[in-house]
Structure formats: C-alpha cells, structure tokens
Write a protein that holds these residues in place. Sequence first.
Motif, mmCIF file in Angstrom:
data_model
loop_
_atom_site.group_PDB
_atom_site.id
_atom_site.type_symbol
_atom_site.label_atom_id
_atom_site.label_comp_id
_atom_site.label_asym_id
_atom_site.label_seq_id
_atom_site.Cartn_x
_atom_site.Cartn_y
_atom_site.Cartn_z
ATOM 1 N N GLU A 1 11.779 6.074 1.155
ATOM 2 C CA GLU A 1 10.984 7.543 1.436
ATOM 3 C C GLU A 1 11.962 8.395 1.726
ATOM 4 O OE1 GLU A 1 7.049 8.100 4.277
ATOM 5 O OE2 GLU A 1 9.179 7.777 5.290
ATOM 6 N N ALA A 2 11.948 9.379 0.784
ATOM 7 C CA ALA A 2 12.686 10.659 1.054
ATOM 8 C C ALA A 2 12.104 11.491 2.088
ATOM 9 C CB ALA A 2 13.103 11.573 -0.230
ATOM 10 N N CYS A 3 12.447 12.021 2.961
ATOM 11 C CA CYS A 3 11.577 12.987 3.814
ATOM 12 C C CYS A 3 12.309 14.543 3.530
ATOM 13 C CB CYS A 3 11.769 12.679 5.445
ATOM 14 S SG CYS A 3 13.312 12.060 6.214
ATOM 15 N N GLN A 4 11.548 15.479 3.385
ATOM 16 C CA GLN A 4 11.903 16.627 3.274
ATOM 17 C C GLN A 4 11.094 17.759 4.106
ATOM 18 O OE1 GLN A 4 14.526 16.677 1.089
ATOM 19 N NE2 GLN A 4 14.182 15.070 -0.331
ATOM 20 N N TRP B 1 0.958 -1.142 0.098
ATOM 21 C CA TRP B 1 0.003 0.003 -0.137
ATOM 22 C C TRP B 1 0.721 1.019 -0.017
ATOM 23 C CZ3 TRP B 1 0.502 3.938 3.380
ATOM 24 C CH2 TRP B 1 1.235 3.428 4.781
ATOM 25 N N PHE B 2 1.984 1.146 0.769
ATOM 26 C CA PHE B 2 2.843 2.217 0.881
ATOM 27 C C PHE B 2 3.604 2.593 -0.399
ATOM 28 C CE2 PHE B 2 7.037 4.133 1.726
ATOM 29 C CZ PHE B 2 6.677 4.922 2.712
ATOM 30 N N ARG B 3 3.949 1.803 -1.202
ATOM 31 C CA ARG B 3 4.327 2.213 -2.542
ATOM 32 C C ARG B 3 3.535 2.594 -3.384
ATOM 33 N NH1 ARG B 3 7.528 -2.575 -1.686
ATOM 34 N NH2 ARG B 3 6.125 -3.290 -3.106
ATOM 35 N N HIS B 4 2.309 2.201 -3.198
ATOM 36 C CA HIS B 4 1.144 2.628 -4.116
ATOM 37 C C HIS B 4 0.765 3.987 -3.743
ATOM 38 C CE1 HIS B 4 -2.837 3.650 -5.224
ATOM 39 N NE2 HIS B 4 -2.621 3.027 -6.309
ATOM 40 N N LEU C 1 11.878 0.069 5.595
ATOM 41 C CA LEU C 1 12.051 1.630 4.992
ATOM 42 C C LEU C 1 13.311 2.133 5.114
ATOM 43 C CD1 LEU C 1 9.131 4.192 5.798
ATOM 44 C CD2 LEU C 1 9.641 3.184 3.750
ATOM 45 N N TRP C 2 13.878 2.509 4.001
ATOM 46 C CA TRP C 2 15.131 3.333 3.774
ATOM 47 C C TRP C 2 14.644 4.735 3.790
ATOM 48 C CZ3 TRP C 2 15.213 -1.877 3.142
ATOM 49 C CH2 TRP C 2 15.959 -2.420 3.475
ATOM 50 N N THR C 3 15.533 5.627 4.632
ATOM 51 C CA THR C 3 14.863 6.960 4.578
ATOM 52 C C THR C 3 15.917 7.987 4.548
ATOM 53 O OG1 THR C 3 15.572 7.053 6.882
ATOM 54 C CG2 THR C 3 13.233 6.280 6.361
ATOM 55 N N GLY D 1 10.389 6.074 -5.370
ATOM 56 C CA GLY D 1 10.382 6.424 -4.062
ATOM 57 C C GLY D 1 9.008 7.380 -3.459
ATOM 58 N N ASN D 2 9.011 7.118 -2.240
ATOM 59 C CA ASN D 2 8.128 8.066 -1.725
ATOM 60 C C ASN D 2 8.384 9.343 -1.175
ATOM 61 O OD1 ASN D 2 6.602 5.328 -1.815
ATOM 62 N ND2 ASN D 2 5.421 5.825 -0.186
ATOM 63 N N LEU D 3 7.605 10.104 -1.261
ATOM 64 C CA LEU D 3 8.122 11.472 -0.474
ATOM 65 C C LEU D 3 7.275 11.518 0.836
ATOM 66 C CD1 LEU D 3 9.350 14.286 -0.534
ATOM 67 C CD2 LEU D 3 7.618 15.000 -1.846
ATOM 68 N N LEU D 4 7.803 11.943 1.888
ATOM 69 C CA LEU D 4 7.327 12.393 3.176
ATOM 70 C C LEU D 4 7.523 13.807 3.334
ATOM 71 C CD1 LEU D 4 5.643 11.283 5.653
ATOM 72 C CD2 LEU D 4 7.917 10.810 6.872
ATOM 73 N N MET D 5 6.476 14.636 3.270
ATOM 74 C CA MET D 5 6.636 16.119 3.302
ATOM 75 C C MET D 5 6.407 16.719 4.654
ATOM 76 S SD MET D 5 7.941 18.696 1.902
ATOM 77 C CE MET D 5 8.520 18.926 0.139
ATOM 78 N N ASN D 6 7.358 17.498 5.212
ATOM 79 C CA ASN D 6 7.201 18.012 6.658
ATOM 80 C C ASN D 6 6.437 19.189 6.733
ATOM 81 O OD1 ASN D 6 7.755 17.450 9.657
ATOM 82 N ND2 ASN D 6 8.695 19.580 8.894
#
Length: 436
Positions: free
Chosen positions: A262-265, A15-18, A239-241, A298-303
């Motif tokens: 997942e890149a966090c930005q 689900w996460f990659r989707h 998860l690699w972050t 990848g996924n993006l986790l935006m802060n």
Amino acid sequence: MPSFEIRKTPGDTTWFRHDRFGMFIHWGLYSMPARHEWVKSHEKISEEHYDKYFKHFDPDMYDPREWARQAKAAGMKYVVMTTKHHEGFCMFDSAYTDYKCTNTPAGRDLIREYVDAFRAEGLRVGFYYSLIDWHHPEFPIDHIHPRRDDPDAEQKSAGRDMHKYAEYMRNQVTELLTNYGKIDILWFDFSYDTDANNPHKWMRGKGAKEWEAEELVALARKLQPGIIIDNRTGLEQDLWTPEQYQPLEWIKDKDGNLVTWEACQTFSGSWGYYRDEMTWKSPEMLIQMLINTVCIGGNLLMNVGPTSRGYLDYRAENALAAYAGWMKYNARSIYGCTQASDEFKAPRGTRLTQTEDGKRLYIFLFEYPFEFLQFPGLAGKIEYAQFLQDGSEILYDEHKVNHFSEGASSAEDLVAFRLPVVKPNTLVPVIEVFLK
Ligand code: GLC
C-alpha cells in the motif's frame, strides 16, 4: 488470467487487495500550529510551550459523518486514522494517560465518533498508532526527539525505562482493539534503528527490539484475529508501505516474492494540516497516482489532514471531489483489479489493469492519442470494447490501422481502436475490453 503468486501473511488481505483505495487521516494537536505533524520535533518545542495546543484544542466543527460521506463518494473503501501520532497526544479515551482529547475542550472520545461514522457509511476501519512518543516520560530521548539538543538531554534520558513505555503501548493497543468493535487494520509507525544519524553515542534509534514488537503484534492478533498489520514495527507482517513516492513496479520482499503493498500519499506535502504548504497535487496527478499504483498490484492510502476545528479544508475537499468525479464512472477499473497479465504490454502513454478473474482488461489513456490507439498483441482476443465512462462502443480494426496513408501500421496481432478526436470529459479516459 493474471495469476500472481502473492506472499501469504498472518492476516487476511484478500478484501484489502480487492478494495484498493483507502483514506488516511492525520489529525491531532499538530493541526493547530498547522505547520507539519512533526512540528514539535522540527522546532524542538518544549512541553510547556506545546501545552497551549492541549489547552485550546476545540474541534467544534468535527463531524466525521461528513468525512465519511466524502470518503465514500471518492470511492475509498477503508480508512485509517491516527489514534496517537508522534506528539503522543491520544485522540481516544485511554485509561493510561491524561494526555488525551477528553481532557481538552473537545471533551469527548474522537475516535469513538470516527469509528461509528465510517462504519455507518460501510467503510472498513483502521487505526494508526505511533510507536514514537514525544510526550511519554519513559520514552528515551533520541536523535529525532524534540529534547535532543537540550544541554541536559543525556541526563534527562538516562533514567527512562523503555520497558515501561512498551507496556504502555500494549495497554493502549488493548484498549483500541477491545473497546471499538471490529478493527480491520492496525498501522504502526515507525522503526528507525539505524544509528547512522545519531550525533551522540547515548542516543539510539528504535526498532522491533525496543517496541517489544513480537509481544505487541501477538497481542493485537489475539485481540483481533484476521486483522491486517503493517511492517513498521520492524517485523514483517501483512503490509509493505512505501511512502510519498511512486513505485514503478510491484513491491517485493527480500526474497523476491510479490507482497501485499500500500503506497501512502498526501494531497500536499504534509500529513497533518499545514496551512501554508502549497504543493497541492493536480486532480489529474491524483487520478494517475491511483492508477499507477493499482496497475502494479498495489493499494493507495490517500491522506487528509483535517483542520483543528474538525473540518476538511477546501483544498482537501476539492481533491476528494476529483476522485469522486472520476471514480463515479470508472471505479470498476480499480476494484478487484490488478496488474494485467504479462501477455498484455501497455502501449505508449497508457496503463493497464485487469480483473482478478481475467475477463476484462482496462486501458487508461494517460496521453490521449489522435484517432487511433494501436495495441499490438491484442488481435483475436476482444469480444467487445467500450469507453468505461459512458458505455459507448469503441470500434476497432484488427491487423491494420484503417487508413489509406502509406506507412499506416499493419501487423498480424495489432488492434487499432478508433477514438473520437475530442477527448471524453473525464480526466483519464478508460477503454474497457471484454476479453474472449
Ligand atoms: C512518516 C511520518 C509521519 C506519517 C507517516 C505516514 O513515518 O513520520 O508523520 O505519519 O510517515 O506514513
């Protein structure tokens, strides 16, 4: 079909990659000094001094339903919020500490309201939990700890028992994963067990061994089977972050396997609310960062870093609105999409994604070209092409650029899309190609 072999891990990351796009929330006492969530360490602030934030923490405008609405509008599908950051302050009602929001003027369990609000908007809910703790009396002083330069630091640290602290973490993780229903992500932060920066022999960084990470992770999995856990305990999990930089290709593990990442930005240069920080990213850059991430799997986790009164500052709201404006029309080039298969090479100034089932290819026009987008390798493969933002047909020629000029390209496998001279009114236009 873009059939990439992705490393299997203990949790279920399908689900996460989707979903691709999530919201990170850094909120704690540090929103009051409003000069970085590391302020206690950066300025070596004493407990006594930091206590004034505890006494005055009163988020009278906290309405997580409003945050959740904005996250959803921005196209974010999941959320991860700090339950405790390095300062040690708990945003939830823990039985194992008094250093928690219920004992401040806030007077209630802020995590409970967060969980309910985001769930109600249909987002998946995650918890960030800091392994580092600059308040806990058993947490040994190290080279990033606020007390590191105290003359008696070594003495103060000597009697501290890391096992007791590790047990405290297990107790709190048990609370977090028991009292709030289904939790989809657990985001631990972070390990620093290299001794490179240690000025003193008695100081040590901390990693998997100190956190007793095997036990901690096993406990989390027992309480919430299927949960996604990051790697920052020092143990490779789901998860690699990568953080605060833009990877240029799909992240791999040490053995060269593609991983779920997942890149966090941040919108600006800090995670917690930082009033005077001015490096806010432009709307165009924000959209490009999302595309640049998804186009390499990848996924993006935006802060967002909410203010101490509990609302999102206008700059954060504007940034979320930029995503909302673009995602409203272009989201299907992101959800369920990944790096395009190797047969497609992105033409100059573009990026590509492709649906997991391989049926659609998305071309993102970072540089808007004059009249033609030339795409070698695509001839014979297109069933239909349109702009994604308005579903308007895009005509194209195969084998040649339809122009009388000498030197106009022609090649067997070339497709030349004919584009309007005026760039469509969207930050990054997308061509949607239905493949044969
Ligand atoms: C870092 C920082 C921290 C932030 C985190 C987010 O490790 O210590 O303040 O929470 O990154 O990825």
